[in-house]
Design a protein around this motif. Structure first.
Motif, mmCIF file in Angstrom:
data_model
loop_
_atom_site.group_PDB
_atom_site.id
_atom_site.type_symbol
_atom_site.label_atom_id
_atom_site.label_comp_id
_atom_site.label_asym_id
_atom_site.label_seq_id
_atom_site.Cartn_x
_atom_site.Cartn_y
_atom_site.Cartn_z
ATOM 1 N N MET A 127 0.857 -1.166 0.000
ATOM 2 C CA MET A 127 0.000 0.000 0.000
ATOM 3 C C MET A 127 0.901 1.226 0.000
ATOM 4 S SD MET A 127 -3.398 0.781 2.185
ATOM 5 C CE MET A 127 -2.685 0.680 3.785
ATOM 6 N N LEU A 128 0.492 2.240 -0.757
ATOM 7 C CA LEU A 128 1.308 3.443 -0.897
ATOM 8 C C LEU A 128 0.849 4.579 0.011
ATOM 9 C CD1 LEU A 128 1.544 3.427 -4.796
ATOM 10 C CD2 LEU A 128 3.263 2.632 -3.161
ATOM 11 N N LEU A 129 -0.420 4.987 -0.121
ATOM 12 C CA LEU A 129 -0.923 6.165 0.589
ATOM 13 C C LEU A 129 -2.293 5.883 1.204
ATOM 14 C CD1 LEU A 129 -0.102 8.884 -2.089
ATOM 15 C CD2 LEU A 129 1.169 8.425 0.011
ATOM 16 N N VAL A 130 -2.596 6.628 2.283
ATOM 17 C CA VAL A 130 -3.867 6.525 2.988
ATOM 18 C C VAL A 130 -4.346 7.930 3.327
ATOM 19 C CG1 VAL A 130 -5.003 5.693 5.091
ATOM 20 C CG2 VAL A 130 -3.212 4.317 4.027
ATOM 21 N N ALA A 131 -5.657 8.144 3.222
ATOM 22 C CA ALA A 131 -6.276 9.383 3.702
ATOM 23 C C ALA A 131 -7.562 8.989 4.413
ATOM 24 C CB ALA A 131 -6.573 10.335 2.547
ATOM 25 N N GLU A 132 -7.895 9.718 5.459
ATOM 26 C CA GLU A 132 -9.117 9.446 6.207
ATOM 27 C C GLU A 132 -9.870 10.742 6.426
ATOM 28 O OE1 GLU A 132 -8.024 5.557 8.748
ATOM 29 O OE2 GLU A 132 -6.935 7.370 9.321
ATOM 30 N N ARG A 133 -11.213 10.618 6.366
ATOM 31 C CA ARG A 133 -12.085 11.781 6.546
ATOM 32 C C ARG A 133 -13.395 11.263 7.111
ATOM 33 N NH1 ARG A 133 -13.161 14.559 1.070
ATOM 34 N NH2 ARG A 133 -14.420 12.706 0.794
ATOM 35 N N GLY A 134 -13.636 11.559 8.377
ATOM 36 C CA GLY A 134 -14.847 11.055 9.013
ATOM 37 C C GLY A 134 -14.882 9.535 8.954
ATOM 38 N N ASP A 135 -15.997 8.966 8.445
ATOM 39 C CA ASP A 135 -16.080 7.505 8.340
ATOM 40 C C ASP A 135 -15.570 6.987 6.989
ATOM 41 O OD1 ASP A 135 -18.167 8.125 6.584
ATOM 42 O OD2 ASP A 135 -19.547 6.667 7.463
ATOM 43 N N GLU A 136 -14.932 7.865 6.217
ATOM 44 C CA GLU A 136 -14.372 7.461 4.930
ATOM 45 C C GLU A 136 -12.870 7.177 5.075
ATOM 46 O OE1 GLU A 136 -16.427 9.814 1.406
ATOM 47 O OE2 GLU A 136 -15.623 11.143 2.979
ATOM 48 N N ALA A 180 -4.138 15.660 2.252
ATOM 49 C CA ALA A 180 -4.731 14.747 3.231
ATOM 50 C C ALA A 180 -4.044 13.380 3.261
ATOM 51 C CB ALA A 180 -6.219 14.555 2.931
ATOM 52 N N TRP A 181 -3.264 13.086 2.243
ATOM 53 C CA TRP A 181 -2.640 11.764 2.140
ATOM 54 C C TRP A 181 -1.438 11.641 3.064
ATOM 55 C CZ3 TRP A 181 -5.156 8.085 -0.427
ATOM 56 C CH2 TRP A 181 -6.113 8.473 -1.361
ATOM 57 N N ARG A 182 -1.256 10.438 3.595
ATOM 58 C CA ARG A 182 -0.064 10.105 4.371
ATOM 59 C C ARG A 182 0.508 8.808 3.811
ATOM 60 N NH1 ARG A 182 -0.954 5.586 7.280
ATOM 61 N NH2 ARG A 182 -3.031 5.185 8.119
ATOM 62 N N PRO A 183 1.814 8.603 3.967
ATOM 63 C CA PRO A 183 2.383 7.325 3.541
ATOM 64 C C PRO A 183 1.816 6.187 4.395
ATOM 65 C CG PRO A 183 4.106 8.950 3.914
ATOM 66 C CD PRO A 183 2.823 9.538 4.439
ATOM 67 N N ALA A 184 1.601 5.055 3.787
ATOM 68 C CA ALA A 184 1.170 3.886 4.545
ATOM 69 C C ALA A 184 2.277 3.483 5.512
ATOM 70 C CB ALA A 184 0.851 2.741 3.593
ATOM 71 N N GLU A 185 1.886 3.031 6.688
ATOM 72 C CA GLU A 185 2.861 2.560 7.674
ATOM 73 C C GLU A 185 3.480 1.252 7.182
ATOM 74 O OE1 GLU A 185 3.657 4.109 10.534
ATOM 75 O OE2 GLU A 185 2.273 5.743 10.064
ATOM 76 N N PRO A 186 4.709 0.961 7.575
ATOM 77 C CA PRO A 186 5.306 -0.321 7.201
ATOM 78 C C PRO A 186 4.409 -1.475 7.672
ATOM 79 C CG PRO A 186 6.968 1.112 8.159
ATOM 80 C CD PRO A 186 5.637 1.787 8.353
ATOM 81 N N GLY A 187 4.082 -2.372 6.774
ATOM 82 C CA GLY A 187 3.231 -3.516 7.097
ATOM 83 C C GLY A 187 1.739 -3.224 7.124
ATOM 84 N N GLU A 188 1.347 -1.965 6.936
ATOM 85 C CA GLU A 188 -0.079 -1.616 6.929
ATOM 86 C C GLU A 188 -0.735 -2.221 5.691
ATOM 87 O OE1 GLU A 188 -2.946 2.313 7.398
ATOM 88 O OE2 GLU A 188 -0.819 2.590 7.028
ATOM 89 N N LEU A 189 -1.811 -2.951 5.912
ATOM 90 C CA LEU A 189 -2.507 -3.626 4.820
ATOM 91 C C LEU A 189 -3.712 -2.822 4.356
ATOM 92 C CD1 LEU A 189 -2.565 -7.266 6.225
ATOM 93 C CD2 LEU A 189 -1.076 -6.357 4.435
ATOM 94 N N PRO A 190 -4.070 -2.957 3.087
ATOM 95 C CA PRO A 190 -5.328 -2.366 2.625
ATOM 96 C C PRO A 190 -6.487 -2.919 3.454
ATOM 97 C CG PRO A 190 -4.044 -3.153 0.761
ATOM 98 C CD PRO A 190 -3.373 -3.660 2.008
#
Length: 75
Positions: free
Chosen positions: A1-10, A59-69
């Motif tokens: 996984m490359l990037l993650v963003a979160e917004r409320g329940d999304e 809003a994007w952050r790098p995925a943590e090492p080992g973080e899965l989709p």
């Protein structure tokens, strides 16, 4: 996984497709996958998320090492 963003329940994820075709852009609402789009590269994936769901590029952050989709964590 490359990037993650979160917004409320999304939750939004950009994942390397693993096959050299590009990246997958996922949107989850309340933990359920609502959309996934194959895009040719990361910049286009970021633009897709911004155009489709209004995800600000900052809003994007790098995925943590080992973080899965999210879909893999539920398997």
């Amino acid at each position: 996984m490359l990037l993650v963003a979160e917004r409320g329940d999304e939750r939004f994820e950009i994942v390397d497709d693993g096959g050299g075709e590009g990246v997958l852009v996922y949107r989850y609402a309340a933990g359920r996958n609502t959309h996934d789009y194959l895009q040719p590269d990361l910049p286009t994936g970021l633009l897709c998320a911004e155009d489709e769901w209004g995800v600000d590029p900052s809003a994007w952050r790098p995925a943590e090492p080992g973080e899965l989709p999210l879909w893999q964590r539920r398997a």
